[in-house]
Design a protein around this motif. Structure first.
Motif, PDB file in Angstrom:
ATOM      1  N   LEU A  62       0.724  -1.058   0.170  1.00 40.15           N
ATOM      2  CA  LEU A  62       0.004  -0.264  -0.114  1.00 40.15           C
ATOM      3  C   LEU A  62       0.921   1.264   0.020  1.00 40.15           C
ATOM      4  O   LEU A  62       1.971   1.163   0.558  1.00 40.15           O
ATOM      5  CB  LEU A  62      -0.910  -0.036   1.382  1.00 40.15           C
ATOM      6  CG  LEU A  62      -1.848  -1.273   1.365  1.00 40.15           C
ATOM      7  CD1 LEU A  62      -2.770  -1.145   2.802  1.00 40.15           C
ATOM      8  CD2 LEU A  62      -2.741  -1.550   0.224  1.00 40.15           C
ATOM      9  N   TYR A  63       0.521   2.284  -0.715  1.00 43.99           N
ATOM     10  CA  TYR A  63       1.272   3.374  -0.968  1.00 43.99           C
ATOM     11  C   TYR A  63       0.260   4.583  -0.742  1.00 43.99           C
ATOM     12  O   TYR A  63      -0.600   4.737  -1.570  1.00 43.99           O
ATOM     13  CB  TYR A  63       2.011   3.699  -2.252  1.00 43.99           C
ATOM     14  CG  TYR A  63       2.584   4.923  -2.582  1.00 43.99           C
ATOM     15  CD1 TYR A  63       3.404   5.417  -1.570  1.00 43.99           C
ATOM     16  CD2 TYR A  63       2.297   5.530  -3.932  1.00 43.99           C
ATOM     17  CE1 TYR A  63       4.055   6.890  -1.989  1.00 43.99           C
ATOM     18  CE2 TYR A  63       2.516   6.782  -4.275  1.00 43.99           C
ATOM     19  CZ  TYR A  63       3.391   7.266  -3.463  1.00 43.99           C
ATOM     20  OH  TYR A  63       3.974   8.638  -3.585  1.00 43.99           O
ATOM     21  N   ASN A  64       0.661   5.352   0.072  1.00 46.51           N
ATOM     22  CA  ASN A  64      -0.269   6.643   0.354  1.00 46.51           C
ATOM     23  C   ASN A  64       0.607   7.823   0.060  1.00 46.51           C
ATOM     24  O   ASN A  64       1.651   8.134   0.626  1.00 46.51           O
ATOM     25  CB  ASN A  64      -0.638   6.909   1.884  1.00 46.51           C
ATOM     26  CG  ASN A  64      -1.340   8.033   2.206  1.00 46.51           C
ATOM     27  OD1 ASN A  64      -1.531   8.978   1.288  1.00 46.51           O
ATOM     28  ND2 ASN A  64      -2.068   8.132   3.180  1.00 46.51           N
ATOM     29  N   GLU A  65       0.426   8.324  -1.424  1.00 43.27           N
ATOM     30  CA  GLU A  65       1.124   9.288  -1.882  1.00 43.27           C
ATOM     31  C   GLU A  65       1.250  10.732  -1.101  1.00 43.27           C
ATOM     32  O   GLU A  65       2.286  11.542  -1.475  1.00 43.27           O
ATOM     33  CB  GLU A  65       0.572   9.617  -3.515  1.00 43.27           C
ATOM     34  CG  GLU A  65      -0.618  10.177  -3.529  1.00 43.27           C
ATOM     35  CD  GLU A  65      -0.925  10.553  -5.032  1.00 43.27           C
ATOM     36  OE1 GLU A  65      -0.281  10.379  -5.656  1.00 43.27           O
ATOM     37  OE2 GLU A  65      -2.230  10.925  -4.981  1.00 43.27           O
ATOM     38  N   HIS A 275     -10.298   4.528  -1.888  1.00 46.30           N
ATOM     39  CA  HIS A 275      -9.305   4.603  -1.123  1.00 46.30           C
ATOM     40  C   HIS A 275      -8.190   3.440  -1.319  1.00 46.30           C
ATOM     41  O   HIS A 275      -6.991   3.769  -1.698  1.00 46.30           O
ATOM     42  CB  HIS A 275      -9.620   4.621   0.326  1.00 46.30           C
ATOM     43  CG  HIS A 275      -8.375   4.749   1.257  1.00 46.30           C
ATOM     44  ND1 HIS A 275      -7.583   6.017   1.292  1.00 46.30           N
ATOM     45  CD2 HIS A 275      -7.818   3.779   2.066  1.00 46.30           C
ATOM     46  CE1 HIS A 275      -6.600   5.539   2.151  1.00 46.30           C
ATOM     47  NE2 HIS A 275      -6.648   4.334   2.821  1.00 46.30           N
ATOM     48  N   TYR A 276      -8.717   2.164  -1.079  1.00 42.39           N
ATOM     49  CA  TYR A 276      -7.676   1.024  -1.145  1.00 42.39           C
ATOM     50  C   TYR A 276      -7.193   0.590  -2.789  1.00 42.39           C
ATOM     51  O   TYR A 276      -6.095   0.199  -2.811  1.00 42.39           O
ATOM     52  CB  TYR A 276      -8.135  -0.071  -0.492  1.00 42.39           C
ATOM     53  CG  TYR A 276      -8.045  -0.023   1.017  1.00 42.39           C
ATOM     54  CD1 TYR A 276      -6.691   0.118   1.681  1.00 42.39           C
ATOM     55  CD2 TYR A 276      -8.912   0.243   1.862  1.00 42.39           C
ATOM     56  CE1 TYR A 276      -6.360   0.339   2.825  1.00 42.39           C
ATOM     57  CE2 TYR A 276      -8.950   0.173   3.035  1.00 42.39           C
ATOM     58  CZ  TYR A 276      -7.655   0.395   3.886  1.00 42.39           C
ATOM     59  OH  TYR A 276      -7.342   0.413   5.238  1.00 42.39           O
ATOM     60  N   GLN A 278      -6.620   2.984  -5.013  1.00 41.56           N
ATOM     61  CA  GLN A 278      -5.534   4.031  -5.144  1.00 41.56           C
ATOM     62  C   GLN A 278      -4.101   3.563  -4.352  1.00 41.56           C
ATOM     63  O   GLN A 278      -3.104   3.390  -4.972  1.00 41.56           O
ATOM     64  CB  GLN A 278      -5.885   5.373  -4.599  1.00 41.56           C
ATOM     65  CG  GLN A 278      -7.101   5.838  -5.435  1.00 41.56           C
ATOM     66  CD  GLN A 278      -7.729   7.251  -4.749  1.00 41.56           C
ATOM     67  OE1 GLN A 278      -7.395   7.625  -3.695  1.00 41.56           O
ATOM     68  NE2 GLN A 278      -8.386   7.735  -5.537  1.00 41.56           N
ATOM     69  N   GLU A 279      -4.599   3.096  -3.192  1.00 38.51           N
ATOM     70  CA  GLU A 279      -3.247   2.671  -2.407  1.00 38.51           C
ATOM     71  C   GLU A 279      -2.525   1.400  -2.998  1.00 38.51           C
ATOM     72  O   GLU A 279      -1.324   1.104  -2.827  1.00 38.51           O
ATOM     73  CB  GLU A 279      -3.668   2.759  -0.975  1.00 38.51           C
ATOM     74  CG  GLU A 279      -3.846   3.972  -0.447  1.00 38.51           C
ATOM     75  CD  GLU A 279      -3.375   3.823   1.255  1.00 38.51           C
ATOM     76  OE1 GLU A 279      -3.267   3.026   1.519  1.00 38.51           O
ATOM     77  OE2 GLU A 279      -3.460   5.219   1.690  1.00 38.51           O
TER      78      GLU A 279
END
Length: 315
Positions: A62-65, A275-276, A278-279
């Motif tokens: 998972l990546y939160n930009e 949300h998930y 995108q991550e």
């Protein structure tokens, strides 16, 4: 992350369990305040799934930009060159990522095992008795007014771990609930039937616009659970274009009447649906509905409950 306790030969063998989260004080997953264990892996690919990272055997990175500082340390730390920064924009090549966690170790905005990090691998593998040891203080606190719920993903994808965890909870007098799609083999349900106080049943007669119907499978599982005097609480998601369709209404309504189920829970549309995706770097399976479509679906579902004289479950 793999957590192991040093075991002696005298200790009984424990099953391994893969989870992606634990909620210690949930008010939305069964009666009272509950500890919710979220199992990794699910056999169903619902078009509206709001946790697609839970579907595979192990979650993708998972990546939160929004938390990325652009320091590029992950780029040099990754042994497989999965991270790059073309024109200063952080990109992850998911085909190259082996989920080794080297990028997390190098990232100043990430901590291994912390889900609020810029980079995060949510799947943890541990022994069931180790997990129970960690959650038992919370179970003791919530025992009088709640219990434990096994959610997912789909808990029954890990039948041995599910049975062991439920058995440990029953030994301590903890109320048990299992959330399920209803789309697994009957034997999975039969084996743990005596260990479950409440089934949070998904009624997934339909999972996608281009998928086959599952009315017969749902009927077989309901028949089995009812034969064991199980308490069943259908949880019907209010998904525009799916559960507000008259043919889906009638299928579900007839099953509820057939098995004398008079109470249901209606789950509202999750406005954080994207949300998930995108991550996780995963494509959406359906476009998010408009506010008008969400409201229309809610109104239609209210008509459905009135037509079949169903009570709405309130925790």
């Amino acid at each position: 992350m793999r957590i192991r306790r040093n075991k002696t030969q005298a200790e009984p063998r424990s099953s391994e369990i893969r989870i992606f989260d634990v909620a210690e004080f949930s008010k939305y997953d069964g009666p009272g305040i509950r500890v919710v264990v979220f199992f990794q892996e699910c056999p169903v690919r619902c078009d509206w799934c709001h946790s697609p990272h839970s579907q595979s055997y192990q979650s993708p990175l998972l990546y939160n930009e929004n938390l990325c500082s652009g320091c590029r340390r992950c780029e040099s730390a990754c042994p497989h060159q999965a991270h790059s920064f073309p024109q200063g924009k952080h990109k992850i090549n998911r085909n190259l990522c082996t989920q080794c966690g080297a990028c997390i170790e190098s990232c100043p905005a990430s901590t291994k095992g912390v889900k609020g990090s810029a980079l995060h691998l949510p799947t943890q593998t541990l022994f069931v008795n180790d997990l129970f040891e960690q959650i038992e203080p919370y179970l003791a606190f919530t025992k009088e007014k709640g219990g434990i719920t096994l959610s997912g993903g789909e808990a029954l994808m890990q039948p041995e771990a599910t049975a062991e965890l439920l058995s440990l909870c029953k030994e301590k007098g903890v109320h048990t609930a299992v959330e399920t799609s209803g789309l697994l083999p009957l034997e999975r349900y039969r084996k743990i039937l005596p260990l479950v106080d409440l089934w949070l049943f998904g009624m997934r007669v339909i999972v996608g616009k281009n998928e086959i119907r599952h009315d017969q499978q749902i009927e077989q599982v309901l028949k089995l659970l009812k034969s064991g005097n199980a308490r069943i609480l259908p949880r019907i998601p209010m998904i525009p274009g799916f559960f507000d369709r008259e043919d889906v209404w009638n299928s579900i309504g007839k099953l509820l009447l057939q098995y004398d189920i008079k109470e249901i829970a209606l789950n509202p549309w999750n406005r954080n649906y994207t949300h998930y995706y995108q991550e996780s770097g995963l494509p959406l399976r359906m476009a998010p509905p408009t506010e008008e479509e969400i409201k229309s679906c809610e109104n239609k579902m209210n008509l459905f409950t009135n037509h079949y004289k169903l009570q709405i479950y309130e925790n």
